[in-house]
Write a protein that holds these residues in place. Structure first.
Motif, PDB file in Angstrom:
ATOM      1  N   GLY A 140       0.795  -1.220   0.000  1.00 28.16           N
ATOM      2  CA  GLY A 140       0.000   0.000   0.000  1.00 28.16           C
ATOM      3  C   GLY A 140       0.831   1.275   0.000  1.00 28.16           C
ATOM      4  O   GLY A 140       0.409   2.302  -0.513  1.00 28.16           O
ATOM      5  N   ARG A 141       2.043   1.183   0.552  1.00 26.16           N
ATOM      6  CA  ARG A 141       2.863   2.392   0.647  1.00 26.16           C
ATOM      7  C   ARG A 141       3.650   2.685  -0.629  1.00 26.16           C
ATOM      8  O   ARG A 141       4.201   3.749  -0.794  1.00 26.16           O
ATOM      9  N   GLU A 142       3.740   1.673  -1.499  1.00 25.62           N
ATOM     10  CA  GLU A 142       4.516   1.872  -2.726  1.00 25.62           C
ATOM     11  C   GLU A 142       3.729   2.769  -3.675  1.00 25.62           C
ATOM     12  O   GLU A 142       2.515   2.674  -3.777  1.00 25.62           O
ATOM     13  N   HIS A 143       4.478   3.588  -4.368  1.00 22.53           N
ATOM     14  CA  HIS A 143       3.832   4.367  -5.409  1.00 22.53           C
ATOM     15  C   HIS A 143       4.200   3.722  -6.737  1.00 22.53           C
ATOM     16  O   HIS A 143       5.350   3.755  -7.155  1.00 22.53           O
ATOM     17  N   ILE A 144       3.238   3.069  -7.359  1.00 22.23           N
ATOM     18  CA  ILE A 144       3.560   2.292  -8.554  1.00 22.23           C
ATOM     19  C   ILE A 144       3.028   2.983  -9.802  1.00 22.23           C
ATOM     20  O   ILE A 144       1.845   3.263  -9.919  1.00 22.23           O
TER      21      ILE A 144
ATOM     22  N   ILE B 260      13.393 -16.214  -3.047  1.00 21.67           N
ATOM     23  CA  ILE B 260      14.543 -15.312  -3.042  1.00 21.67           C
ATOM     24  C   ILE B 260      14.463 -14.271  -4.174  1.00 21.67           C
ATOM     25  O   ILE B 260      14.994 -13.188  -4.079  1.00 21.67           O
ATOM     26  N   SER B 261      13.752 -14.613  -5.252  1.00 20.48           N
ATOM     27  CA  SER B 261      13.633 -13.663  -6.372  1.00 20.48           C
ATOM     28  C   SER B 261      12.388 -12.803  -6.274  1.00 20.48           C
ATOM     29  O   SER B 261      12.125 -11.964  -7.129  1.00 20.48           O
ATOM     30  N   LEU B 262      11.599 -13.031  -5.232  1.00 21.07           N
ATOM     31  CA  LEU B 262      10.330 -12.304  -5.104  1.00 21.07           C
ATOM     32  C   LEU B 262      10.607 -10.946  -4.474  1.00 21.07           C
ATOM     33  O   LEU B 262      10.121 -10.625  -3.410  1.00 21.07           O
ATOM     34  N   THR B 263      11.401 -10.144  -5.167  1.00 20.87           N
ATOM     35  CA  THR B 263      11.789  -8.839  -4.639  1.00 20.87           C
ATOM     36  C   THR B 263      10.691  -7.821  -4.930  1.00 20.87           C
ATOM     37  O   THR B 263       9.850  -8.049  -5.790  1.00 20.87           O
ATOM     38  N   PRO B 264      10.701  -6.715  -4.201  1.00 22.02           N
ATOM     39  CA  PRO B 264       9.711  -5.662  -4.485  1.00 22.02           C
ATOM     40  C   PRO B 264       9.739  -5.259  -5.960  1.00 22.02           C
ATOM     41  O   PRO B 264       8.704  -4.983  -6.564  1.00 22.02           O
ATOM     42  N   GLN B 265      10.940  -5.276  -6.547  1.00 22.32           N
ATOM     43  CA  GLN B 265      11.113  -4.929  -7.956  1.00 22.32           C
ATOM     44  C   GLN B 265      10.283  -5.860  -8.855  1.00 22.32           C
ATOM     45  O   GLN B 265       9.599  -5.406  -9.770  1.00 22.32           O
ATOM     46  N   THR B 266      10.338  -7.158  -8.561  1.00 22.04           N
ATOM     47  CA  THR B 266       9.580  -8.137  -9.350  1.00 22.04           C
ATOM     48  C   THR B 266       8.082  -7.895  -9.209  1.00 22.04           C
ATOM     49  O   THR B 266       7.344  -7.857 -10.190  1.00 22.04           O
ATOM     50  N   VAL B 267       7.644  -7.732  -7.958  1.00 17.56           N
ATOM     51  CA  VAL B 267       6.216  -7.541  -7.703  1.00 17.56           C
ATOM     52  C   VAL B 267       5.712  -6.283  -8.405  1.00 17.56           C
ATOM     53  O   VAL B 267       4.648  -6.276  -9.025  1.00 17.56           O
TER      54      VAL B 267
ATOM     55  N   ARG C  98       6.727  -4.869 -11.089  1.00 11.13           N
ATOM     56  CA  ARG C  98       6.556  -5.012 -12.551  1.00 11.13           C
ATOM     57  C   ARG C  98       5.184  -5.561 -12.885  1.00 11.13           C
ATOM     58  O   ARG C  98       4.560  -5.153 -13.852  1.00 11.13           O
ATOM     59  N   PHE C  99       4.709  -6.499 -12.082  1.00 12.44           N
ATOM     60  CA  PHE C  99       3.389  -7.081 -12.341  1.00 12.44           C
ATOM     61  C   PHE C  99       2.271  -6.120 -11.940  1.00 12.44           C
ATOM     62  O   PHE C  99       1.304  -5.944 -12.654  1.00 12.44           O
ATOM     63  N   LYS C 100       2.454  -5.495 -10.780  1.00 14.92           N
ATOM     64  CA  LYS C 100       1.421  -4.554 -10.318  1.00 14.92           C
ATOM     65  C   LYS C 100       1.283  -3.389 -11.294  1.00 14.92           C
ATOM     66  O   LYS C 100       0.179  -2.929 -11.578  1.00 14.92           O
ATOM     67  N   ALA C 101       2.426  -2.909 -11.790  1.00 14.24           N
ATOM     68  CA  ALA C 101       2.412  -1.729 -12.662  1.00 14.24           C
ATOM     69  C   ALA C 101       1.617  -2.009 -13.935  1.00 14.24           C
ATOM     70  O   ALA C 101       0.865  -1.168 -14.413  1.00 14.24           O
ATOM     71  N   ARG C 102       1.773  -3.227 -14.479  1.00 16.75           N
ATOM     72  CA  ARG C 102       1.120  -3.528 -15.741  1.00 16.75           C
ATOM     73  C   ARG C 102      -0.395  -3.649 -15.599  1.00 16.75           C
ATOM     74  O   ARG C 102      -1.144  -3.344 -16.516  1.00 16.75           O
ATOM     75  N   PHE C 103      -0.859  -4.089 -14.439  1.00 24.46           N
ATOM     76  CA  PHE C 103      -2.289  -4.350 -14.298  1.00 24.46           C
ATOM     77  C   PHE C 103      -2.981  -3.407 -13.317  1.00 24.46           C
ATOM     78  O   PHE C 103      -4.036  -3.711 -12.789  1.00 24.46           O
ATOM     79  N   SER C 104      -2.331  -2.247 -13.069  1.00 29.02           N
ATOM     80  CA  SER C 104      -2.916  -1.317 -12.102  1.00 29.02           C
ATOM     81  C   SER C 104      -3.930  -0.380 -12.747  1.00 29.02           C
ATOM     82  O   SER C 104      -4.639   0.333 -12.061  1.00 29.02           O
ATOM     83  N   SER C 105      -3.977  -0.355 -14.086  1.00 31.30           N
ATOM     84  CA  SER C 105      -4.942   0.526 -14.735  1.00 31.30           C
ATOM     85  C   SER C 105      -5.313  -0.050 -16.094  1.00 31.30           C
ATOM     86  O   SER C 105      -4.834  -1.114 -16.483  1.00 31.30           O
ATOM     87  N   GLY C 106      -6.170   0.653 -16.823  1.00 34.46           N
ATOM     88  CA  GLY C 106      -6.572   0.191 -18.158  1.00 34.46           C
ATOM     89  C   GLY C 106      -7.725  -0.784 -18.082  1.00 34.46           C
ATOM     90  O   GLY C 106      -8.257  -1.064 -17.005  1.00 34.46           O
ATOM     91  N   SER C 107      -8.074  -1.332 -19.248  1.00 32.25           N
ATOM     92  CA  SER C 107      -9.269  -2.178 -19.313  1.00 32.25           C
ATOM     93  C   SER C 107      -9.055  -3.515 -18.606  1.00 32.25           C
ATOM     94  O   SER C 107     -10.002  -4.195 -18.241  1.00 32.25           O
TER      95      SER C 107
END
Ligand SMILES: [Zn+2]
Ligand SMILES: [Zn+2]
Length: 778
Positions: free
Chosen positions: A182-186, A292-299, A301-310
């Motif tokens: 919730g605190r991240e600005h994506i 070990i690869s589940l870094t905030p950076q990885t998460v 990337r996925f959140k950014a793509r599906f945070s808006s649009g149709s």
């Protein structure tokens, strides 16, 4: 009506209960219920409904937990399969499919007191100055948590009560959802253009998601011998499983893909666009990533793509660093269908996404996908079975696929998709092997830096470029040994020497975490030599030596000892990214998926560290690790250089890694596996007996062997080895003996093993565990 219930207490049995009139319509398959059992009340899961029962005098179900059935019929079916295949009790399998936080009797929602503005007509009642200030805040926000309001307005609850008395606001508890990010600005992201290889891979995946089965994937480009072998096995060879094994391509051959993409080839973008396609089809997706690869950076990337649009949807994250409450809320977002994409570590494979269109298993070769305690499932293999059960497409991705998966491509069970060029057009780094035996001959007993690596580091410091140094062993020195009498400090609980940690001035056991102070003199009564010595090498010593060689360099170490607080990992990586650190020293923690454009040098201190483990996958692990680590170099504009220091520089795993030659490594390794009848040419079941009395454990193991021979003698091609002491005979005060079984197919074997383990009588203080398809033989 009768409900059949699997109880959470380990009984390997289902029990019938009455559904009382008060609960009619509320109990379904998959419901979590509380039932009486003897004098106790226990929790369980309804696994079937029936009209009548063979038993009389049934007790009624006491209550139903949760508003929704927690275990969906599909997940229940998957849990059943896990119980059968991995040879464990149904309640153990069932327990693993729900996060602990969701299984509790009390609903785990967090309730907070909220203050809400009420509609009013006419004039605002007369308010004191302070009340008016508070009212303005509430009026603007309409609704906010009481706690937040009190902080914001610098006031007390009494003021709020006054407003409540005047009928302006209501104060009531309300569910407040936790959001771990919730605190991240994506910032939202858009699909990137694909290169040819990416576009081809995506098209094949989309076709499978449409139910179109492509006749031709990429055939593995292997030389003739392997191809001949593969052909041989295709005609009735081993592993031609008929039913219910994780790898059975026959039902839906083109639904499982192996995406073999070199580091930097742009696999993630293919994943993202395939997920978008699943959403377009009205389906959801699960993405498995090693913890070990589940870094905030990885998460992000996925959140950014599906945070808006149709295609906007919530992306739920499931991993062990979440608080229990966060995990509870994330899981329910999925169950309620609000989050259609799940990204997580191993157990996220059980996320109740419905309907499920796509499962992605990134870094499919990672052995952390295998759970080390019961149920000992392999998440990649469960993914394949779940994909088959639910008609979902499965994509396994890796730069260094497991031999098993690559072999399955040659068998036509998976479709191979290859992306062998880096998407960014960067060159693969130059890999130089350094023969450490030469450095050894020239001097010190534990050489750390060859002259070549030293020179390369100096160059990078001069040019203000960054370097990563890798050693897969933490601590300072491997052993504390007396040069006079040969005494070695060992762990009192394990058959293992203690590792010297210099900064803490302690000896530590890396298996049971036992620690003790460093003895000032040799503890041997007859010796008492004060010149007790450390030998071997760990990351602490690399860091310290480095600091002496390059006093002006900014050096940071990253291993589990160095990371004390939750955000240390993120902070150190952040500092490295912005150039506040010149050299990063670390264990496998830094081997994965990290992307730093200014890193032009990677040094692998001892490349052969993992080669001499008593494990048939030792070569494969070494090849994978070297390839992964080397992939960290040269991701920016400057070409990367990798130094691999090794005492066995001509070992095939090292040589093939040097040439980035997966196919070559595969060919030579698969020949070895076939000769020795190891997976993928067989399946393994590892039986481990453990107890505190070594004689008793040994005796039980002999007894077990005779029983196995009796019960499983009929299984074709069964190879039995042992009993033998485990490679680490004593761990955490327990002695362990093992029996290894190998057979062409697992289904019959695990069925007989389940019966045998139920029937066999062992001494009370000796326990037996069964590990199907083990990843670890320690
Ligand atoms: Zn001594
Ligand atoms: Zn220990």
């Amino acid at each position: 009506m009768i409900a059949r219930v699997t109880l959470e207490i380990a009984l390997r049995k289902e029990f019938d209960y009455l559904i009382p009139p008060g609960l009619t319509g509320q109990v379904d398959v998959g419901s979590r219920v509380q039932v009486p059992f003897g004098q106790r009340k226990v929790l369980g899961c309804v696994t079937a409904l029936a009209e009548e029962s063979a038993h009389t005098r049934l007790k009624p179900i006491l209550k139903v937990i949760g508003a929704q059935t927690l275990v969906t019929p599909k997940i229940l079916k998957l849990a059943r399969w896990i119980g059968d295949y991995y040879c464990c009790a149904p309640e153990v399998a069932l327990k693993s499919v729900l996060p602990e936080a969701v299984r509790h009797e009390q609903a785990g929602w967090r309730e907070l007191l909220y203050v809400r503005a009420l509609p009013f007509s006419g004039e605002l009642p007369k308010l004191a100055k302070r009340q008016k200030d508070v009212w303005h805040i509430i009026e603007e926000r309409r609704e906010l948590p009481l706690k937040e309001l009190l902080e914001l307005a610098q006031t007390t609850a009494v003021t709020i009560r006054r407003l409540e008395d005047k009928g302006l606001v209501s104060v009531a508890p309300q569910i407040s959802e936790r959001d771990p990010y919730g605190r991240e600005h994506i910032l939202p992201s858009q699909p990137l253009p694909l290169n040819d290889a990416q576009a081809k891979a995506l098209a094949a995946i989309k076709a499978a998601m449409n139910g179109v089965i492509e006749a031709e994937g990429d055939k593995p480009a292997l030389v003739s011998r392997t191809e001949a072998l593969a052909h041989l096995h295709a005609v009735g060879g081993p592993h031609n499983s008929k039913a219910d094994e994780p790898v059975n391509g026959k039902k839906t051959p083109a639904r499982t893909f192996l995406l073999h993409g070199v580091t930097g080839s742009g696999k993630t973008e293919v994943y993202l666009q395939a997920i978008a396609y699943a959403l377009e089809q009205g389906k959801g997706a699960i993405v498995l990533v090693p913890e070990i690869s589940l870094t905030p950076q990885t998460v992000e990337r996925f959140k950014a793509r599906f945070s808006s649009g149709s295609l906007q949807t919530l992306v739920a994250v499931l991993h062990s660093h979440l608080s229990a409450g966060e995990r509870h809320d994330e899981w329910h977002k999925i169950r309620q269908g609000r989050a259609r994409i799940v990204i997580g570590a191993r157990s996220a494979i059980f996320a109740p996404v419905e309907p499920l269109g796509l499962i992605i298993v990134d870094e499919e070769h990672e052995h952390t996908y295998k759970q080390q305690e019961a149920p000992r499932y392999h998440a990649r293999d469960v993914a394949i079975v779940r994909g088959q059960m639910e008609g979902a497409t499965v994509v396994l991705g890796s730069a260094t696929p497991s031999l098993e998966s690559f072999y399955n491509c040659s068998q036509g069970k998976y479709t191979l998709l290859r992306m062998i060029e880096r998407a960014d057009d960067k060159k693969m780094p130059v890999v130089r092997i350094v023969d450490m035996r030469q450095t050894l001959r020239k001097g010190t007993s534990t050489p750390i830096f060859s002259p070549q690596l030293k020179e390369a580091i100096a160059q990078r410091l001069d040019r203000s470029e960054q370097a990563i140094l890798f050693l897969n062993r933490r601590g300072y020195a491997t052993i504390l040994q007396c040069p006079l009498c040969g005494f070695v400090a060992g762990c009192p609980n394990c058959s293992l020497s203690l590792t010297f940690h210099r900064q803490e001035q302690k000896l530590c056991c890396h298996v049971c975490a036992h620690t003790e102070p460093v003895p000032p003199v040799c503890p041997n009564e007859k010796c008492r030599n004060p010149a007790i010595r450390y030998s071997g090498l760990g990351t602490q010593r690399v860091e310290e030596t480095l600091a002496k060689l390059f006093p002006h360099a900014r050096i940071k170490r990253m291993d589990s000892d160095a990371l004390k607080r939750k955000d240390d990992f993120r902070r150190i990586l952040g500092d490295f990214r912005v150039g506040k650190i010149d050299i990063l020293v670390g264990t496998q923690m830094i081997a994965k998926g990290l992307h730093f454009p200014n890193v032009t040098l990677v040094g692998i201190i001892y490349a052969d560290l993992a080669l001499h483990q008593p494990d048939f996958r030792a070569s494969e692990r070494t090849f994978q690790l070297l390839t992964q680590v080397a992939g960290r170099a040269g991701r920016g504009d400057v070409e990367g250089e990798v130094f691999v220091q090794a005492f066995t520089p001509f070992h095939p795993a090292i040589q093939y890694a040097r040439r980035h030659d997966f196919a070559g490594f595969y060919e030579q390794e698969i020949g070895f596996r076939e000769q020795l009848k190891y997976p993928p040419f067989s399946r393994i079941a590892l039986l481990t007996l453990k107890g505190r009395n070594e004689e008793k454990v040994k005796f039980s193991a002999e007894h077990l062997k005779r029983e196995v021979e009796k019960a499983l003698g009929g299984i074709k091609d069964l190879v039995l080895a042992g009993p033998a002491p485990a490679p680490l005979l004593r761990a955490q005060t327990y002695y362990r003996y093992q029996i290894m079984l190998r057979a062409r197919r697992m289904t019959a074997l695990s069925k007989s093993l389940a019966e045998l383990t139920r029937a066999i009588a062992l001494p009370e203080d000796v326990t037996l565990s069964v590990d199907i398809d083990p990843a670890d033989f320690g």
